[in-house]
Every structure is written in C-alpha cells, then in structure tokens.
Motif scaffolding. Structure first.
Motif, mmCIF file in Angstrom:
data_model
loop_
_atom_site.group_PDB
_atom_site.id
_atom_site.type_symbol
_atom_site.label_atom_id
_atom_site.label_comp_id
_atom_site.label_asym_id
_atom_site.label_seq_id
_atom_site.Cartn_x
_atom_site.Cartn_y
_atom_site.Cartn_z
ATOM 1 N N ARG A 1 -23.726 40.234 1.284
ATOM 2 C CA ARG A 1 -25.102 40.698 1.134
ATOM 3 C C ARG A 1 -26.076 39.529 1.018
ATOM 4 N N LEU A 2 -25.727 38.529 0.194
ATOM 5 C CA LEU A 2 -26.587 37.352 0.036
ATOM 6 C C LEU A 2 -26.748 36.604 1.351
ATOM 7 N N ALA B 1 -18.319 41.370 -1.212
ATOM 8 C CA ALA B 1 -19.467 42.186 -0.804
ATOM 9 C C ALA B 1 -20.781 41.530 -1.204
ATOM 10 N N ASP B 2 -20.837 40.965 -2.430
ATOM 11 C CA ASP B 2 -22.066 40.315 -2.874
ATOM 12 C C ASP B 2 -22.381 39.094 -2.019
ATOM 13 N N LEU B 3 -21.372 38.309 -1.697
ATOM 14 C CA LEU B 3 -21.589 37.125 -0.873
ATOM 15 C C LEU B 3 -22.081 37.500 0.517
ATOM 16 N N GLU C 1 -29.068 38.603 3.662
ATOM 17 C CA GLU C 1 -30.458 38.504 3.212
ATOM 18 C C GLU C 1 -31.040 37.133 3.548
#
Length: 543
Positions: free
Chosen positions: A6-7, A2-4, A10
């Motif tokens: 999101r990054l 999920a973080d990847l 962005e």
C-alpha cells in the motif's frame, strides 16, 4: 506485506519520476518483500547534515519525492518572501533535485536563486552570505559512493544548520502531504559566473597566500566539479596552471577510475601521484567531488610522493594563517577528533583556541576572530584579518593556501616535509591515525559502542586509560553526541564515534612523542605506538 505494498503504491501515485516509478513497478511485480522493506520500512532522517542516501524509490532513498518534501519543509520553516540560494554538483539527478527545490520554494511564495552551472559546495556557502540570502541548499553527497546523493541546508550565516533548526525543518517535512498536491512555481533566478564565481574568486585572492608563486602542481578534481574553479583561482592569484589528471578532469557521476571518490580512500590518489612523478611536480593537490575538501602530497627525498594527513595539513596551514594575520583576539578552531597540536600552536602564538564537535557547522559557530578552522577529514577554512570568506570547509581556498605555503618552502630550498619536521621539534611529534569499520548492518556499530560502555578498557596499546568521557553526556561545554573519548598516559588520545554520513564506526588515534634526536626516530616510535593502539582498540570493539 500488505502495508508495504500500500505504501509503495501510494508513493508511486505521487512520484513525478518515471524511473523510480518503474523501479517500484518491477519490485511489486516480483513481490520482492525485502526490497519493499528496505525502501519503505524506514526513512532518511533530516538532521544537521541534511539528507544523504542511496538513489532510488521510497522514503529511505534519495529521489524527487524525498527532495520535494524536504524543500516544502524548508519553505514552511522559512516562510513566504524569504530567499534561498540553490547549488548542485555533478552527481546523478543533482540538477533535477535542484530544479525541484526551486519549483517547490517558489510555489510556496519564496524567492529562489539557482546556480547556473555545477559549481563547488564552498561557492554555494559563500553565495548565501554574499547575496544576503536567508538559507541555502546544496545538492551533493560529497565523497560518498556513486549511488548516493544528498541535500545540505545552510542558514543565513553561510554555515550548515545546527540544532534546533534541523529539528524544526524535520518536523515541517513530516507535516508535508502528497508532493503532487504541492503548488509549483517557475519564477526563480539563474545565477551566472559574474553573480557568484567572480566575487568568490576575489574573496579567495585576499586570503593569506604569501608572495611565492613558483610551484608546479599535479591536480585531480576526482571526477568532480572543482576543476574549473580551482584553475580560475590559481590564475587569479598568479600561480602556474596545475597539470590535471586527464581521466578525472571532467565531472562524471559514476566515478569510473576510483572505488570511492574520496582522497583518503586507498587507491584514490594513484592517478594523480603517477602524474606527479611523470612531471616531477612540487606539490600534489586533490579535491573531493564537491571540492569542499583538499588533500595535499609532497615529494619524498628519495623519490616518490607522500600524501599528508589532514592533521598534518591542518597544523601547517594554522601556522601559515597565523603568520599572515595579526591581533591578539584571533581564534583558531578544530574538532575533537582532530589533533591536539592546534592547541599547542595557538598557545605559542598567543591566540585563542576552540574545540568543537565533528562537523564544520560547529567550527564556524566558535565566534568572531576566526582566522583558521579545520577537521582532520581534509576540511579547512582559511581566513584573513577580515575573517573567513567561506563559512564552511573550502577545498579551493585551502588549495591556494597550500600552494602558497609549498611555494615559499621551495623558494627556501625546502619542502612541506621539512616544515612538518620543524613543527615536530617545536611542539613534539603529534602523530594521528584512524581505525574504521564499514558495515552493512548498523546494529553492529551500536553493539560495539555498547560493549565499550559496558566494559570500558583500562589499558590500550600499553598505555593506561587515565580518563573516559562519554560524549553523550556533553563534555567541556560541547553539545551531546554519540561518542567516547579516552585520554591515555603519555598524552595519547582516542575518540570513537559512529560516522554521521556513512555506515562506519570511526576511531581517531593520537600519540605525542617528544623529539630529542632525529625526527625520523620519533616518527618510527609513533607508528609503533599507533599500531599498538589499533590492535588493542580493535579487540575491545569486537568488530
């Protein structure tokens, strides 16, 4: 995951490049976690070599976002009103990255001057001082593979940055927000041939080239940007025009005829050596793609050609420069991984010698009076009594000096090989070689260095290890760096260090063989000694 994701999203929102946005779209669509981790799990670190890496999306790649952030960080470190000169080579996106840099700098209130064409890196280094600029940026990955690009930063002395400036710029880059919120300017200056190339050629014409001009040269710019400038330099000083490898004459970012666009790599010189044989050339010269390096080859007595090592050319050019300059306060310098022969030459000529860390930025910081500096990776800066016109390695100026040296030897009925034999008799044969390992996993390099530190060898190649220096501790007044230096019996030496620009572990070997009889016998002995060192060191590294 999920973080990847999101990054990546962005990043995509601020990315001005439709190609890298499409790259991210495809990765996200196929839920490619490995590809996301590769691009967003790390970032390209800005250091004394600037930035260098593979083209693509994300902070761990070279792209327009990465470049704009670097330019914004540089602008913050310099401040409004400062002047930056920008150059670029023929690699993919080099011209785009240069224009983005100019836009960010001018938007931040700085003055920017951008080269009007794809010119060599030494031209940019020269232009910084010639134009009185506060800094310079060269968009190039030098001799890296086609998929790479890079970003070199120069300071107002015309040399590449050193600490703490690199750290200060890196901190400023980290503080940059979204690039789509950066103010962009348009009012930069475009430099033409008369602004930069003409004064650069004038400066090279004042180098200690000698007065012999009868020389036939087979030349390749290796699909890079050096060809036109080298031809102009040869014409300016009166050398015949070199014969150029036609397949490699024009800039081509895909480098289609070579596996690696580096004159030191196996096979890279095949075409120019074939051309040399077909025209019976007196000299072979090659530049790497941004023309800051110069390789040289010479005919063999029985036919064919031999490429000289960087240390061999360094030794020859050192004496050439010292014969054509004067004064007791002269200085010659080379890196710790280069041959110890230069120290012997300096002693014989009664001049100063300095040893530096790897990288021309350090060589150019050795002080006033520098008339020659070199590193074994085919980098040379030739100067005159007035100093060195380029405060970086210069493959064009070096080519002129090599051609002058070879032409003078030809006039005397000799070759560069004869001059090398003269040096071997005078100073002892200083034979150097390399052992290098290219890896996909950088942890293998760290593990190999740790093995050497945990279990230091006591004997290599049948020679006793007389001393071991850990360069991370800073030795002989040098700044700390990751590396090990071994001094062995009989004057041999080994330096082991991770490359600063490629995923390689590099080992630099040197043996010194006194010449009592035939030089050929000493060379054969040295070759055997170097092979023994490679064998034992490779076993100790475990790679």
């Amino acid at each position: 995951m999920a973080d990847l994701v999101r990054l990546a999203r962005e990043w995509r929102e601020q990315d001005p490049d439709p190609r890298t946005r499409a790259e991210l779209d495809a990765i996200l669509e196929r839920d490619d976690l490995a590809a996301l981790a590769d691009r967003f799990g790390a970032k390209l670190e800005f250091g004394t070599a600037g930035l260098r890496g593979e083209l693509g999306a994300g902070p761990n790649r070279m792209n327009r976002v990465t470049v704009m952030r670097a330019a914004a960080g540089l602008a913050r470190r310099l401040g409004p009103g400062k002047h930056v000169v920008i150059g670029y080579d023929g690699r993919h996106n080099s011209d785009v990255f240069a224009a983005d840099t100019a836009a960010v700098l001018t938007g931040a209130g700085l003055r920017a001057s951008i080269m009007g064409a794809r010119w060599p890196t030494p031209v940019l280094a020269f232009a910084v001082r010639h134009l009185g600029a506060d800094a310079g940026v060269m968009v190039t990955a030098s001799h890296n593979p086609p998929r790479d690009n890079g970003y070199k930063v120069y300071w107002n002395d015309g040399a590449q940055i050193v600490p703490p400036i690199d750290h200060e710029i890196s901190q400023a880059i980290d503080a940059v927000g979204r690039v789509d919120e950066l103010p962009l300017g348009e009012g930069w200056t475009t430099l033409d041939h008369g602004d930069v190339i003409e004064p650069y050629l004038d400066a090279l014409a004042a180098l200690p080239i000698g007065d012999a001009r009868d020389i036939s040269v087979a030349y390749t710019p290796m699909h890079g940007v050096g060809g036109t400038t080298l031809a102009e330099a040869f014409a300016r000083v009166g050398f015949p025009a070199p014969t150029v490898v036609p397949e490699q004459a024009e800039p081509d970012p895909d480098f289609p005829t070579v596996a690696f666009p580096n004159p030191e790599e196996p096979g890279a010189m095949d075409l120019v050596l074939g051309l040399a044989a077909s025209i019976d050339a007196d000299l072979v010269i090659a530049n790497d793609p941004d023309a800051d390096r110069c390789a040289a080859g010479t005919p063999l007595p029985g036919g064919g050609y031999r490429m000289l090592t960087g240390d061999e050319v360094g030794g020859l050019l050192a004496e050439h420069a010292l014969r054509h300059t004067s004064g007791p306060d002269r200085l010659v310098a080379n890196s710790i991984v280069s041959s110890s022969l230069l120290a012997r030459i300096a002693e014989a000529y009664g001049v100063r010698h300095a040893e530096t860390l790897t990288g021309f930025k350090w060589i150019m910081k050795t002080g006033p009076g520098l008339v020659f500096g070199y590193e074994e990776a085919l980098g040379y800066s030739v100067g005159s009594d007035a100093g060195t016109p380029v405060h970086d390695k210069d493959g064009i100026g070096a080519a002129l000096a090599v051609a002058g040296l070879a032409a003078a030897a030809k006039r005397d009925g000799r070759t560069l090989l004869d001059l090398l034999d003269d040096q071997a008799r005078r100073y002892g044969l200083h034979a150097t070689g390399q052992l290098s390992f290219r890896v996909e996993d950088l942890s293998l390099i760290s593990a190999a260095m740790e093995r050497l530190r945990d279990r230091p060898p006591v004997e290599l190649g049948g020679r006793k290890v007389e001393s071991t220096e850990d360069l991370t501790e800073g030795v002989a007044g040098l700044p700390p760096t990751d590396g090990l230096r071994y001094r062995l019996s009989g004057g041999a030496r080994i330096v082991v260090r991770p490359s600063g620009t490629e995923p390689k572990l590099k080992c630099y070997l040197e043996v010194v063989v006194p010449v009592a009889g035939e030089v050929a016998e000493a060379r054969a002995e040295a070759a055997r000694d170097l092979d023994a060192l490679r064998r034992d060191l490779g076993a100790a590294l475990g790679l």
